[in-house]
Design a protein around this motif. Sequence first.
Motif, PDB file in Angstrom:
ATOM      1  N   THR A   1       5.883  -4.207   4.398  1.00 44.95           N
ATOM      2  CA  THR A   1       5.364  -2.843   4.245  1.00 44.95           C
ATOM      3  C   THR A   1       4.822  -2.330   5.569  1.00 44.95           C
ATOM      4  O   THR A   1       5.051  -1.174   5.955  1.00 44.95           O
ATOM      5  CB  THR A   1       4.252  -2.811   3.183  1.00 44.95           C
ATOM      6  OG1 THR A   1       4.781  -3.229   1.919  1.00 44.95           O
ATOM      7  CG2 THR A   1       3.667  -1.413   3.043  1.00 44.95           C
TER       8      THR A   1
ATOM      9  N   ASP B   1      -4.335  -4.141   0.321  1.00 40.12           N
ATOM     10  CA  ASP B   1      -3.562  -3.382  -0.651  1.00 40.12           C
ATOM     11  C   ASP B   1      -2.874  -2.206   0.017  1.00 40.12           C
ATOM     12  O   ASP B   1      -2.836  -2.095   1.248  1.00 40.12           O
ATOM     13  CB  ASP B   1      -4.483  -2.901  -1.779  1.00 40.12           C
ATOM     14  CG  ASP B   1      -5.741  -2.187  -1.231  1.00 40.12           C
ATOM     15  OD1 ASP B   1      -5.738  -1.802  -0.042  1.00 40.12           O
ATOM     16  OD2 ASP B   1      -6.709  -2.013  -1.997  1.00 40.12           O
ATOM     17  N   LYS B   2      -2.340  -1.317  -0.809  1.00 37.30           N
ATOM     18  CA  LYS B   2      -1.650  -0.131  -0.305  1.00 37.30           C
ATOM     19  C   LYS B   2      -2.590   0.736   0.529  1.00 37.30           C
ATOM     20  O   LYS B   2      -2.188   1.297   1.560  1.00 37.30           O
ATOM     21  CB  LYS B   2      -1.084   0.664  -1.475  1.00 37.30           C
ATOM     22  CG  LYS B   2      -0.291   1.896  -1.067  1.00 37.30           C
ATOM     23  CD  LYS B   2       0.241   2.626  -2.283  1.00 37.30           C
ATOM     24  CE  LYS B   2       1.003   3.881  -1.880  1.00 37.30           C
ATOM     25  NZ  LYS B   2       1.501   4.626  -3.070  1.00 37.30           N
ATOM     26  N   LYS B   3      -3.853   0.837   0.117  1.00 35.82           N
ATOM     27  CA  LYS B   3      -4.817   1.650   0.864  1.00 35.82           C
ATOM     28  C   LYS B   3      -5.058   1.071   2.253  1.00 35.82           C
ATOM     29  O   LYS B   3      -5.253   1.822   3.216  1.00 35.82           O
ATOM     30  CB  LYS B   3      -6.131   1.741   0.085  1.00 35.82           C
ATOM     31  CG  LYS B   3      -6.059   2.609  -1.163  1.00 35.82           C
ATOM     32  CD  LYS B   3      -7.427   2.731  -1.827  1.00 35.82           C
ATOM     33  CE  LYS B   3      -7.362   3.627  -3.046  1.00 35.82           C
ATOM     34  NZ  LYS B   3      -8.685   3.750  -3.712  1.00 35.82           N
TER      35      LYS B   3
ATOM     36  N   LEU C   1       3.449  -7.549   1.989  1.00 32.80           N
ATOM     37  CA  LEU C   1       2.697  -6.557   2.748  1.00 32.80           C
ATOM     38  C   LEU C   1       3.108  -6.548   4.223  1.00 32.80           C
ATOM     39  O   LEU C   1       3.027  -5.501   4.882  1.00 32.80           O
ATOM     40  CB  LEU C   1       1.189  -6.805   2.618  1.00 32.80           C
ATOM     41  CG  LEU C   1       0.275  -5.759   3.262  1.00 32.80           C
ATOM     42  CD1 LEU C   1       0.542  -4.365   2.694  1.00 32.80           C
ATOM     43  CD2 LEU C   1      -1.192  -6.131   3.086  1.00 32.80           C
TER      44      LEU C   1
ATOM     45  N   GLU D   1      -2.298   2.133   4.386  1.00 36.12           N
ATOM     46  CA  GLU D   1      -2.440   3.557   4.699  1.00 36.12           C
ATOM     47  C   GLU D   1      -3.510   3.777   5.763  1.00 36.12           C
ATOM     48  O   GLU D   1      -3.354   4.620   6.654  1.00 36.12           O
ATOM     49  CB  GLU D   1      -2.777   4.331   3.428  1.00 36.12           C
ATOM     50  CG  GLU D   1      -1.618   4.390   2.435  1.00 36.12           C
ATOM     51  CD  GLU D   1      -2.021   4.982   1.096  1.00 36.12           C
ATOM     52  OE1 GLU D   1      -3.252   5.193   0.881  1.00 36.12           O
ATOM     53  OE2 GLU D   1      -1.136   5.216   0.247  1.00 36.12           O
TER      54      GLU D   1
END
Length: 485
Positions: free
Chosen positions: A205, A173-175, A202, A178
């Motif tokens: 991303t 996911d986004k986490k 992703l 990060e």
Amino acid sequence: MKEKVYNLLSNIYSSINKSSGPGLDSEMIAGYNAARSKPGSKHICHAPFSNMYFNVHGDCAPCWLTFLEPDSYPAKSVHDIWFGEKLQTLRTHLKKYDLTHKCNVCLKNLQTGNFTSVLARAYDVNEIREYPTMLELEVSNTCNLECVMCIGELSSSIRKNREKLPPLKSPYDKKFAEQLEEFIPHLKELRFNGGEPFLIDLVFTLFEKVEKLNPKLKIVIATNGTTVNNKVKNWLSRLNIHINFSLDSLTPEIYETIRVNAKFNRVIEHFHFFKEYTKSNNRVMCVMVNPMRNNWHEMPEFIRFVNKHNVNIWFNTIHRPADWAIWSLPHSELKNVYNVLHETRFSKVETANSLAAYNQGIYNNLVNVQIKNWLREAEERERQQIPETETIDEDEAKKIMEKNMTDFIYAGFNEGEEQKKHRIEQLFKKLEQIHQLLKERNGEINFYRSVFQTPADILYTTLDSKSVNALVENFEIHMLQQSPH
């Protein structure tokens, strides 16, 4: 001449490095070191010290062969996995040249002298630092193809249409993206594997993260060659992207039989596009081929093809499905495969440069090591004359399988009695864990009757390279439909 040079190098490294480990004497290690790109390395494998491989389930291991009770995301952060106890324990074992902890596939290849197939060699290029210098990511199984040798774990289309299972939810996911910001500045290489990376949001991303934090980072994409659009072209122009291009046949009908949903002519157009892109930008392109029953005769032509286009080649090993795999052919048919490929000769023009010579070396390993070993194993299987499934019950099947696995370990691993007993004990324990979990999820099943005829080497490699949960899901997909309940 080559043999004299090899022996000389072996003697040199034997005198330099007297290291040994369980099942590996100093001469064996010296011979392997002589064949490596970094023969003077003090580590038999760089992967646990330099690499993190995340699979579609969130599991993390140093390589795709060591997913044995791994740490996982998001249960643990990327930071805690890298600096955690499990990876540190593996590093400690490998510093002692002990491959029995999680690295049994490489151990077997080392003991049989099949140095080309030792996966550890692929990580020799990695620098060893505080942080990993390589990441390998399977962030999703999103894929538009339903290749006959693939499974839903790596293809959303197969999972939906062939296996009739609900979508596999990605844990990333986004986490996760990060958390990788801590690691990307330290990387020398980032690899994206299947599904199809150019169809996964992703991936793009993470491209953005790389462009911001480490824009010259080498990125390797394993692509099925079906997707070349403006978005892909845009990122190719902005980042340092290299291509592993899957191509399993040079014959349209055979290719489209293997790569279901793909169109041969379009894929060949994309091959030429990627070839020109990599050539113009000083990038590397490698053609990835899966030798199988319906395309094995094309392997010599593949060598001529890649040499003509001045790109690399690599032959993957197909273990399943058995009715597509070469290793499972009857001895007489496998002998014909070996003889035809072994007798193939390439002209001097076809192997005129170092890259062409390298590609021929990959071919020689496929034929004269891997297929030759399969030929010997097929002869042994037929000699054993295993009973038909219908004539035995579950308990008998379990006994036959345990005997076959025990015989395989005693014959196949050059190590002490206690180590072999421990290996067998751990293997049987894992099999029983799979059996019990399958029963809990599906009721009474004939698990051992479904697997006892699988060749011991193939079954061992499968069990050794995956976690219990991943194996349960794979067995449910491939075995339960055929197994009486």
